[in-house]
Design a protein around this motif. Structure first.
Motif, PDB file in Angstrom:
ATOM      1  N   UNK A  82      37.332  52.531  43.498  1.00  9.39           N
ATOM      2  CA  UNK A  82      37.475  51.761  44.744  1.00  9.39           C
ATOM      3  C   UNK A  82      37.288  52.657  45.958  1.00  9.39           C
ATOM      4  N   UNK A  83      37.069  52.023  47.103  1.00 13.79           N
ATOM      5  CA  UNK A  83      37.097  52.758  48.362  1.00 13.79           C
ATOM      6  C   UNK A  83      38.193  52.143  49.214  1.00 13.79           C
ATOM      7  N   UNK A  84      38.816  52.972  50.033  1.00  9.85           N
ATOM      8  CA  UNK A  84      39.951  52.503  50.833  1.00  9.85           C
ATOM      9  C   UNK A  84      39.724  52.771  52.310  1.00  9.85           C
ATOM     10  N   UNK A 104      41.221  37.951  47.964  1.00 12.29           N
ATOM     11  CA  UNK A 104      42.227  39.013  47.959  1.00 12.29           C
ATOM     12  C   UNK A 104      42.928  38.959  46.600  1.00 12.29           C
ATOM     13  N   UNK A 105      43.020  40.094  45.930  1.00 13.90           N
ATOM     14  CA  UNK A 105      43.569  40.131  44.578  1.00 13.90           C
ATOM     15  C   UNK A 105      45.071  39.874  44.570  1.00 13.90           C
ATOM     16  N   UNK A 117      52.351  53.103  52.452  1.00 17.26           N
ATOM     17  CA  UNK A 117      52.090  52.026  53.404  1.00 17.26           C
ATOM     18  C   UNK A 117      51.517  50.845  52.622  1.00 17.26           C
ATOM     19  N   UNK A 118      51.643  49.616  53.170  1.00 21.11           N
ATOM     20  CA  UNK A 118      51.178  48.437  52.434  1.00 21.11           C
ATOM     21  C   UNK A 118      49.658  48.389  52.290  1.00 21.11           C
ATOM     22  N   UNK A 119      49.238  47.875  51.140  1.00 18.92           N
ATOM     23  CA  UNK A 119      47.807  47.768  50.847  1.00 18.92           C
ATOM     24  C   UNK A 119      47.497  46.403  50.231  1.00 18.92           C
ATOM     25  N   UNK A 120      46.235  46.020  50.340  1.00 15.73           N
ATOM     26  CA  UNK A 120      45.694  44.875  49.592  1.00 15.73           C
ATOM     27  C   UNK A 120      44.367  45.318  48.973  1.00 15.73           C
ATOM     28  N   UNK A 121      43.928  44.558  47.976  1.00 12.48           N
ATOM     29  CA  UNK A 121      42.619  44.817  47.367  1.00 12.48           C
ATOM     30  C   UNK A 121      41.769  43.562  47.499  1.00 12.48           C
ATOM     31  N   UNK A 122      40.477  43.768  47.798  1.00 13.41           N
ATOM     32  CA  UNK A 122      39.532  42.665  47.935  1.00 13.41           C
ATOM     33  C   UNK A 122      38.551  42.738  46.767  1.00 13.41           C
ATOM     34  N   UNK A 123      38.328  41.587  46.148  1.00 15.45           N
ATOM     35  CA  UNK A 123      37.537  41.518  44.909  1.00 15.45           C
ATOM     36  C   UNK A 123      36.115  42.044  45.113  1.00 15.45           C
ATOM     37  N   UNK A 124      35.642  42.848  44.170  1.00 16.59           N
ATOM     38  CA  UNK A 124      34.278  43.399  44.309  1.00 16.59           C
ATOM     39  C   UNK A 124      33.177  42.341  44.361  1.00 16.59           C
ATOM     40  N   UNK A 125      33.434  41.167  43.796  1.00 14.06           N
ATOM     41  CA  UNK A 125      32.372  40.143  43.813  1.00 14.06           C
ATOM     42  C   UNK A 125      32.028  39.709  45.229  1.00 14.06           C
ATOM     43  N   UNK A 130      31.776  46.445  45.191  1.00 14.39           N
ATOM     44  CA  UNK A 130      32.732  47.539  45.408  1.00 14.39           C
ATOM     45  C   UNK A 130      34.141  46.975  45.551  1.00 14.39           C
ATOM     46  N   UNK A 131      35.070  47.457  44.736  1.00 16.58           N
ATOM     47  CA  UNK A 131      36.472  47.097  44.919  1.00 16.58           C
ATOM     48  C   UNK A 131      36.957  47.786  46.191  1.00 16.58           C
ATOM     49  N   UNK A 132      37.403  46.983  47.162  1.00 14.74           N
ATOM     50  CA  UNK A 132      37.803  47.515  48.464  1.00 14.74           C
ATOM     51  C   UNK A 132      39.316  47.424  48.616  1.00 14.74           C
ATOM     52  N   UNK A 133      39.933  48.554  48.906  1.00 17.40           N
ATOM     53  CA  UNK A 133      41.355  48.610  49.243  1.00 17.40           C
ATOM     54  C   UNK A 133      41.461  48.712  50.753  1.00 17.40           C
TER      55      UNK A 133
END
Ligand code: CO
Length: 142
Positions: A82-84, A104-105, A117-125, A130-133
């Protein structure tokens, strides 16, 4: 708009093996590589390789329910996971992603990430594969 590239996540079957690559082959001084530590709630072991402008986040499965087992099944030697990017407001960023049709996963509730710190992940599709954090900007520069 997204801010700084905070880190690139790299999944590995063995953080200790990956250290050899970053330290011995790529020449990163040992004191720039953090100890391997467990994040049980996220199902990973983590270690950071601190570069002058960013970090590599090495992640290794922790426990049977680790979310990266599937990735490593497909990529047994590990790989870029992933990239953040930093964002000023994690809730606003989540809402904006959803409003624009991105997935959003999980529940979408931000979770505490490896940087505290708080994070979320966005689906690569929805992100060009790219899985985005997205992570809240740390209060202090790192
Ligand atoms: Co990450």
């Amino acid at each position: 708009m997204i801010g700084k590239l905070n880190h690139v996540g790299v999944a590995t079957p063995s953080i200790e093996e990956s250290w050899k690559l970053y330290r011995d082959v790529l020449g990163v001084p040992a004191d720039r590589i953090t100890e391997r530590r467990a994040l049980p709630e996220q199902g990973v072991w983590v270690s950071f390789v601190n570069l002058p402008n960013s970090q590599i986040e090495l992640i290794e499965p922790y426990g049977e329910a680790s979310p990266i087992h599937g990735f490593l099944a497909k990529n047994p030697k590990g790989g870029q996971h992933h990239v953040c990017f930093e964002v000023p407001d994690i809730i606003a960023a989540r809402d904006e992603m959803r409003a624009k049709g991105a997935t959003v996963l999980g529940t979408g509730e931000p979770r505490m990430g490896a940087h505290g710190v708080p994070v979320i992940f966005v689906h690569p599709k929805d992100m060009g594969g790219v899985l985005v954090e997205l992570m809240a900007e740390p209060e202090h520069a790192h």
